[in-house]
Design a protein around this motif. Structure first.
Motif, PDB file in Angstrom:
ATOM      1  N   LEU A  18       0.673  16.962   4.669  1.00  0.00           N
ATOM      2  CA  LEU A  18      -0.280  15.851   4.597  1.00  0.00           C
ATOM      3  C   LEU A  18       0.383  14.521   4.949  1.00  0.00           C
ATOM      4  CD1 LEU A  18      -2.259  16.844   1.375  1.00  0.00           C
ATOM      5  CD2 LEU A  18      -3.036  16.989   3.736  1.00  0.00           C
ATOM      6  N   ASN A  19       1.638  14.332   4.551  1.00  0.00           N
ATOM      7  CA  ASN A  19       2.357  13.109   4.930  1.00  0.00           C
ATOM      8  C   ASN A  19       2.503  13.005   6.442  1.00  0.00           C
ATOM      9  OD1 ASN A  19       2.772  11.872   2.431  1.00  0.00           O
ATOM     10  ND2 ASN A  19       4.591  13.099   1.997  1.00  0.00           N
ATOM     11  N   GLU A  20       2.803  14.124   7.090  1.00  0.00           N
ATOM     12  CA  GLU A  20       2.894  14.123   8.553  1.00  0.00           C
ATOM     13  C   GLU A  20       1.529  13.844   9.176  1.00  0.00           C
ATOM     14  OE1 GLU A  20       4.506  17.895   9.541  1.00  0.00           O
ATOM     15  OE2 GLU A  20       6.560  17.402   8.915  1.00  0.00           O
ATOM     16  N   GLN A  21       0.484  14.407   8.578  1.00  0.00           N
ATOM     17  CA  GLN A  21      -0.866  14.233   9.111  1.00  0.00           C
ATOM     18  C   GLN A  21      -1.326  12.786   9.025  1.00  0.00           C
ATOM     19  OE1 GLN A  21      -3.735  16.870   7.321  1.00  0.00           O
ATOM     20  NE2 GLN A  21      -5.495  15.694   8.078  1.00  0.00           N
ATOM     21  N   TYR A  22      -0.989  12.087   7.935  1.00  0.00           N
ATOM     22  CA  TYR A  22      -1.427  10.711   7.726  1.00  0.00           C
ATOM     23  C   TYR A  22      -0.383   9.683   8.142  1.00  0.00           C
ATOM     24  CZ  TYR A  22      -5.227  12.754   5.010  1.00  0.00           C
ATOM     25  OH  TYR A  22      -6.326  13.476   4.611  1.00  0.00           O
ATOM     26  N   GLY A  23       0.721  10.113   8.748  1.00  0.00           N
ATOM     27  CA  GLY A  23       1.731   9.176   9.226  1.00  0.00           C
ATOM     28  C   GLY A  23       2.551   8.529   8.137  1.00  0.00           C
ATOM     29  N   LEU A  24       2.675   9.202   6.987  1.00  0.00           N
ATOM     30  CA  LEU A  24       3.441   8.656   5.873  1.00  0.00           C
ATOM     31  C   LEU A  24       4.871   9.180   5.836  1.00  0.00           C
ATOM     32  CD1 LEU A  24       0.722   8.926   3.060  1.00  0.00           C
ATOM     33  CD2 LEU A  24       1.221   6.983   4.547  1.00  0.00           C
ATOM     34  N   ASP A  25       5.231   9.949   6.857  1.00  0.00           N
ATOM     35  CA  ASP A  25       6.573  10.524   6.884  1.00  0.00           C
ATOM     36  C   ASP A  25       7.569   9.627   7.597  1.00  0.00           C
ATOM     37  OD1 ASP A  25       5.118  10.934   9.232  1.00  0.00           O
ATOM     38  OD2 ASP A  25       6.376  12.631   9.830  1.00  0.00           O
ATOM     39  N   VAL A  26       7.138   8.450   8.079  1.00  0.00           N
ATOM     40  CA  VAL A  26       8.024   7.505   8.763  1.00  0.00           C
ATOM     41  C   VAL A  26       8.224   6.293   7.864  1.00  0.00           C
ATOM     42  CG1 VAL A  26       7.358   8.293  11.056  1.00  0.00           C
ATOM     43  CG2 VAL A  26       6.067   6.451   9.956  1.00  0.00           C
ATOM     44  N   GLY A  27       9.137   5.410   8.240  1.00  0.00           N
ATOM     45  CA  GLY A  27       9.418   4.222   7.457  1.00  0.00           C
ATOM     46  C   GLY A  27       8.256   3.244   7.455  1.00  0.00           C
ATOM     47  N   ILE A  28       8.359   2.243   6.586  1.00  0.00           N
ATOM     48  CA  ILE A  28       7.265   1.280   6.441  1.00  0.00           C
ATOM     49  C   ILE A  28       7.061   0.472   7.720  1.00  0.00           C
ATOM     50  CG2 ILE A  28       6.554  -0.822   5.224  1.00  0.00           C
ATOM     51  CD1 ILE A  28       7.723   0.315   2.700  1.00  0.00           C
ATOM     52  N   MET A  49       0.823  -1.211   0.000  1.00  0.00           N
ATOM     53  CA  MET A  49       0.000   0.000   0.000  1.00  0.00           C
ATOM     54  C   MET A  49       0.860   1.266   0.000  1.00  0.00           C
ATOM     55  SD  MET A  49      -3.188  -0.848  -0.134  1.00  0.00           S
ATOM     56  CE  MET A  49      -2.610  -2.159  -1.226  1.00  0.00           C
ATOM     57  N   ARG A  50       1.957   1.225   0.749  1.00  0.00           N
ATOM     58  CA  ARG A  50       2.840   2.391   0.808  1.00  0.00           C
ATOM     59  C   ARG A  50       3.575   2.618  -0.508  1.00  0.00           C
ATOM     60  NH1 ARG A  50       4.417   4.330   5.964  1.00  0.00           N
ATOM     61  NH2 ARG A  50       5.877   5.617   4.790  1.00  0.00           N
ATOM     62  N   CYS A  51       3.644   1.579  -1.339  1.00  0.00           N
ATOM     63  CA  CYS A  51       4.347   1.708  -2.622  1.00  0.00           C
ATOM     64  C   CYS A  51       3.391   1.905  -3.801  1.00  0.00           C
ATOM     65  CB  CYS A  51       5.206   0.466  -2.862  1.00  0.00           C
ATOM     66  SG  CYS A  51       6.501   0.203  -1.639  1.00  0.00           S
ATOM     67  N   MET A  52       2.119   2.137  -3.519  1.00  0.00           N
ATOM     68  CA  MET A  52       1.145   2.311  -4.595  1.00  0.00           C
ATOM     69  C   MET A  52       1.521   3.522  -5.451  1.00  0.00           C
ATOM     70  SD  MET A  52      -2.496   1.589  -2.694  1.00  0.00           S
ATOM     71  CE  MET A  52      -3.427   2.211  -4.087  1.00  0.00           C
ATOM     72  N   PRO A  53       1.440   3.393  -6.779  1.00  0.00           N
ATOM     73  CA  PRO A  53       1.792   4.517  -7.652  1.00  0.00           C
ATOM     74  C   PRO A  53       0.811   5.677  -7.552  1.00  0.00           C
ATOM     75  CG  PRO A  53       0.870   2.710  -8.935  1.00  0.00           C
ATOM     76  CD  PRO A  53       1.077   2.197  -7.539  1.00  0.00           C
ATOM     77  N   THR A  54      -0.453   5.402  -7.259  1.00  0.00           N
ATOM     78  CA  THR A  54      -1.450   6.449  -7.110  1.00  0.00           C
ATOM     79  C   THR A  54      -1.405   6.990  -5.690  1.00  0.00           C
ATOM     80  OG1 THR A  54      -2.871   5.385  -8.730  1.00  0.00           O
ATOM     81  CG2 THR A  54      -3.896   6.997  -7.283  1.00  0.00           C
ATOM     82  N   SER A  55      -1.259   8.293  -5.529  1.00  0.00           N
ATOM     83  CA  SER A  55      -1.124   8.891  -4.208  1.00  0.00           C
ATOM     84  C   SER A  55      -2.242   9.904  -3.989  1.00  0.00           C
ATOM     85  CB  SER A  55       0.239   9.571  -4.050  1.00  0.00           C
ATOM     86  OG  SER A  55       0.302  10.252  -2.810  1.00  0.00           O
ATOM     87  N   TYR A  56      -3.085   9.610  -3.015  1.00  0.00           N
ATOM     88  CA  TYR A  56      -4.143  10.547  -2.666  1.00  0.00           C
ATOM     89  C   TYR A  56      -3.551  11.825  -2.096  1.00  0.00           C
ATOM     90  CZ  TYR A  56      -8.339  12.385  -0.403  1.00  0.00           C
ATOM     91  OH  TYR A  56      -9.366  13.188  -0.006  1.00  0.00           O
TER      92      TYR A  56
END
Length: 328
Positions: free
Chosen positions: A58-68, A27-34
């Motif tokens: 937005l990455n910080e808000q959704y927790g996407l700024d950390v590793g997998i 999911m973290r590697c999906m090419p489509t990014s909301y």
């Protein structure tokens, strides 16, 4: 049996951990990014931040700024508490959206499943009893057509004939335009009318494998020594087939029945998408296209849980159907 169930449950938990970890990584590697789509839309507003600033926020808000790995364990801690977050695409809690669409998929799959059992199993038994007859060849041809027929192709043909040419049913949707003005009985009939083509599609494309499976196992059972003994004792053919042979034929069929559990709740994504049935399959397809990680993650893990549960149910039913099978 109790020790066996506990052991299988523990193994299932371990399997679920690794499966969910793999799913989260995908999911973290999906090419489509909301997030990128949202940042692009927000950056075009007058006086807004730049695109890169919005992406970072937005990455910080959704927790996407950390590793997998770190992100997965953050998600797992919330998931254990049944908190799967909010759907980015639908702007509501994942479980709330899930509960509003799952019953369409369940009703669609349940009706198709019942029709599949009613049609496929008796025809498979008939083909085995009448081996190499006209009935056997006819059922075999029908089964092969069902197996090789793609659902999207068959659904398109049905829509062209019954919607475009004959105009009997609508092309898309679960309700008609005048649904709200109908009586309660009329609303039920309206929904049932819109479910006819999806149910026919799922039933036709699924009965082939079940018919062939039933025929093969019934032939194997009918050639067994104990069936010859039963016939030699003078038992009627109907009792030999319906009582002695059919019970043993059920054993391998249970494997398919247990494996059908994910389909009952998971929805048929292609069929629901073609007919735009607002079930879990069509909803998940929309979320995948939009890069809605929270909802897609929940959907994939939900399917994994159902698959593991279906396998466990199959193993337990073995002992119920066949007295020779006992778990120590």
């Amino acid at each position: 049996m109790k020790k066996f169930i506990i052991k299988r449950l523990l193994i299932s938990v371990v399997l679920l951990f690794f499966v969910s970890l793999i799913i989260y990584g995908i999911m973290r590697c999906m090419p489509t990014s909301y997030v990128e789509q949202q940042a692009m839309a927000l950056a075009t507003r007058p006086g807004a931040k730049s695109y890169q600033e919005w992406v970072k926020q937005l990455n910080e808000q959704y927790g996407l700024d950390v590793g997998i790995l770190q992100g997965y364990f953050q998600w797992a801690r919330r998931a254990i508490k049944m908190d799967f977050g909010d759907s980015w695409f639908w702007n509501q809690p994942v479980l709330q959206k899930f509960s509003s669409v799952i019953w369409y998929s369940f009703a669609l799959a349940l009706v198709s499943f019942i029709l599949e059992m009613i049609i496929a199993i008796p025809l498979g038994i008939l083909a085995a009893r009448k081996q190499y007859s006209v009935a056997d060849y006819t059922i075999t041809v029908v089964a092969l057509i069902g197996i090789s027929l793609p659902s999207f192709f068959f659904a398109t043909i049905l829509k062209y004939i019954f919607s475009v040419k004959l105009g009997w049913v609508d092309l898309y949707g679960i309700v008609g335009r005048m649904h709200e003005s109908l009586t309660p009985t009329g609303k039920i009939i309206d929904i049932a009318k819109h479910m006819i083509l999806p149910v026919v599609t799922l039933t036709v494309v699924s009965i082939g494998s079940m018919m062939r499976y039933t025929r093969t196992n019934m032939l194997e059972v009918l050639n067994s020594d104990y069936i010859r003994t039963a016939r030699a004792k003078g038992l009627s053919e109907s009792k030999v087939v319906n009582y002695h042979a059919f019970r043993n034929t059920l054993i391998p069929i249970i494997t398919l029945l247990g494996g059908s559990l994910p389909g009952l709740f998971g929805g048929a994504m292609i069929t629901e998408t073609l007919f735009q049935i607002p079930g879990i399959g069509y909803t998940s397809y929309q979320c995948i296209v939009q890069g809605d990680i929270p909802f897609v993650m929940f959907y994939m893990v939900f399917m994994a849980v159902l698959t593991l549960l279906g396998n466990l149910i199959s193993d337990i039913l073995y002992a119920v159907v066949d007295p020779r099978v006992r778990v120590n």
